[in-house]
Design an enzyme around this catalytic site. Structure first.
Site, PDB file in Angstrom:
ATOM      1  N   ASP A   8      52.981  66.285  15.346  1.00  0.00           N
ATOM      2  CA  ASP A   8      52.894  66.628  13.929  1.00  0.00           C
ATOM      3  C   ASP A   8      51.637  65.964  13.385  1.00  0.00           C
ATOM      4  O   ASP A   8      50.836  65.405  14.144  1.00  0.00           O
ATOM      5  CB  ASP A   8      54.169  66.223  13.175  1.00  0.00           C
ATOM      6  CG  ASP A   8      54.336  64.719  13.025  1.00  0.00           C
ATOM      7  OD1 ASP A   8      53.510  63.930  13.546  1.00  0.00           O
ATOM      8  OD2 ASP A   8      55.314  64.313  12.374  1.00  0.00           O
ATOM      9  N   CYS A  65      54.639  61.861  17.126  1.00  0.00           N
ATOM     10  CA  CYS A  65      54.728  61.930  15.668  1.00  0.00           C
ATOM     11  C   CYS A  65      54.382  60.537  15.153  1.00  0.00           C
ATOM     12  O   CYS A  65      53.919  59.698  15.917  1.00  0.00           O
ATOM     13  CB  CYS A  65      56.090  62.432  15.184  1.00  0.00           C
ATOM     14  SG  CYS A  65      57.503  61.376  15.526  1.00  0.00           S
ATOM     15  N   THR A  67      56.084  57.789  14.243  1.00  0.00           N
ATOM     16  CA  THR A  67      56.743  56.693  14.959  1.00  0.00           C
ATOM     17  C   THR A  67      57.272  57.097  16.319  1.00  0.00           C
ATOM     18  O   THR A  67      57.604  56.244  17.133  1.00  0.00           O
ATOM     19  CB  THR A  67      57.945  56.153  14.156  1.00  0.00           C
ATOM     20  OG1 THR A  67      58.905  57.205  14.026  1.00  0.00           O
ATOM     21  CG2 THR A  67      57.516  55.615  12.800  1.00  0.00           C
ATOM     22  N   HIS A  98      63.757  55.296  36.447  1.00  0.00           N
ATOM     23  CA  HIS A  98      65.212  55.242  36.304  1.00  0.00           C
ATOM     24  C   HIS A  98      65.824  56.458  35.634  1.00  0.00           C
ATOM     25  O   HIS A  98      66.999  56.761  35.873  1.00  0.00           O
ATOM     26  CB  HIS A  98      65.617  53.996  35.518  1.00  0.00           C
ATOM     27  CG  HIS A  98      65.338  52.723  36.233  1.00  0.00           C
ATOM     28  ND1 HIS A  98      65.798  51.507  35.790  1.00  0.00           N
ATOM     29  CD2 HIS A  98      64.637  52.455  37.370  1.00  0.00           C
ATOM     30  CE1 HIS A  98      65.402  50.551  36.612  1.00  0.00           C
ATOM     31  NE2 HIS A  98      64.684  51.109  37.575  1.00  0.00           N
ATOM     32  N   HIS A 133      70.272  56.019  40.396  1.00  0.00           N
ATOM     33  CA  HIS A 133      69.899  56.608  39.110  1.00  0.00           C
ATOM     34  C   HIS A 133      70.270  58.092  39.042  1.00  0.00           C
ATOM     35  O   HIS A 133      70.546  58.612  37.963  1.00  0.00           O
ATOM     36  CB  HIS A 133      68.407  56.417  38.848  1.00  0.00           C
ATOM     37  CG  HIS A 133      67.985  54.989  38.939  1.00  0.00           C
ATOM     38  ND1 HIS A 133      68.416  54.033  38.052  1.00  0.00           N
ATOM     39  CD2 HIS A 133      67.190  54.355  39.837  1.00  0.00           C
ATOM     40  CE1 HIS A 133      67.891  52.869  38.381  1.00  0.00           C
ATOM     41  NE2 HIS A 133      67.148  53.039  39.459  1.00  0.00           N
TER      42      HIS A 133
END
Length: 150
Positions: A8, A65, A67, A98, A133
């Protein structure tokens, strides 16, 4: 390798830098936008990246974006997406080892360009370890199947 990259307005500057990093590493970049600083809604670009990865058009994805939080939430709504919001090279590496993360999510307003570039390089170079995993990923896949039935 083909990587779908979307952002964004809050991630545009970092996206432009990281597209250059990817291209210089020989990665084919599928630019999903945005291409300018006009305010846009991150779920629209998360959708483009998620669909590109889950359809097989891209091998992996990168979403950015402000954050990384919004992109991460939106991306992980898509079955088959394992989007990992990472903050350093250690978490980026472990998201692959993992969790077999197929989309790396970064915050354009919280990461420096050099740190982010190193994260992307390590994320691309790190294979999934499998083993114990895989059992956990199989459980996530089963959750997706159960939810999509209902």
């Amino acid at each position: 390798m083909r990587v779908a990259v979307g952002c964004d307005h809050g991630g545009l500057a970092l996206k432009d830098v990281l597209c250059g990093v990817l291209k210089s590493a020989g990665v084919e970049v599928l630019d999903m936008g945005t291409g300018n600083e006009d305010s846009v809604d991150y779920p629209d670009f998360a959708a483009k990246v998620a669909r590109s990865v889950t359809s097989g058009d891209a091998d992996r994805g990168l979403a950015i974006c402000g954050t990384g939080i919004g992109m991460s939430i939106a991306l992980n709504k898509y079955p088959g997406v394992r989007a990992a919001l990472c903050h350093d090279s250690f978490t980026a590496r472990l998201s692959r080892q993992h969790n077999d993360a197929n989309i790396l999510v970064l915050g354009g307003r919280v990461l420096g360009q050099e740190v982010a570039a190193d994260m992307v390089k390590q994320w691309l170079a790190t294979p999934f370890e499998g083993g114990r995993h895989q059992k956990r990923l199989d459980k996530i896949t089963q959750i997706e199947r159960d939810i999509c039935k209902g």
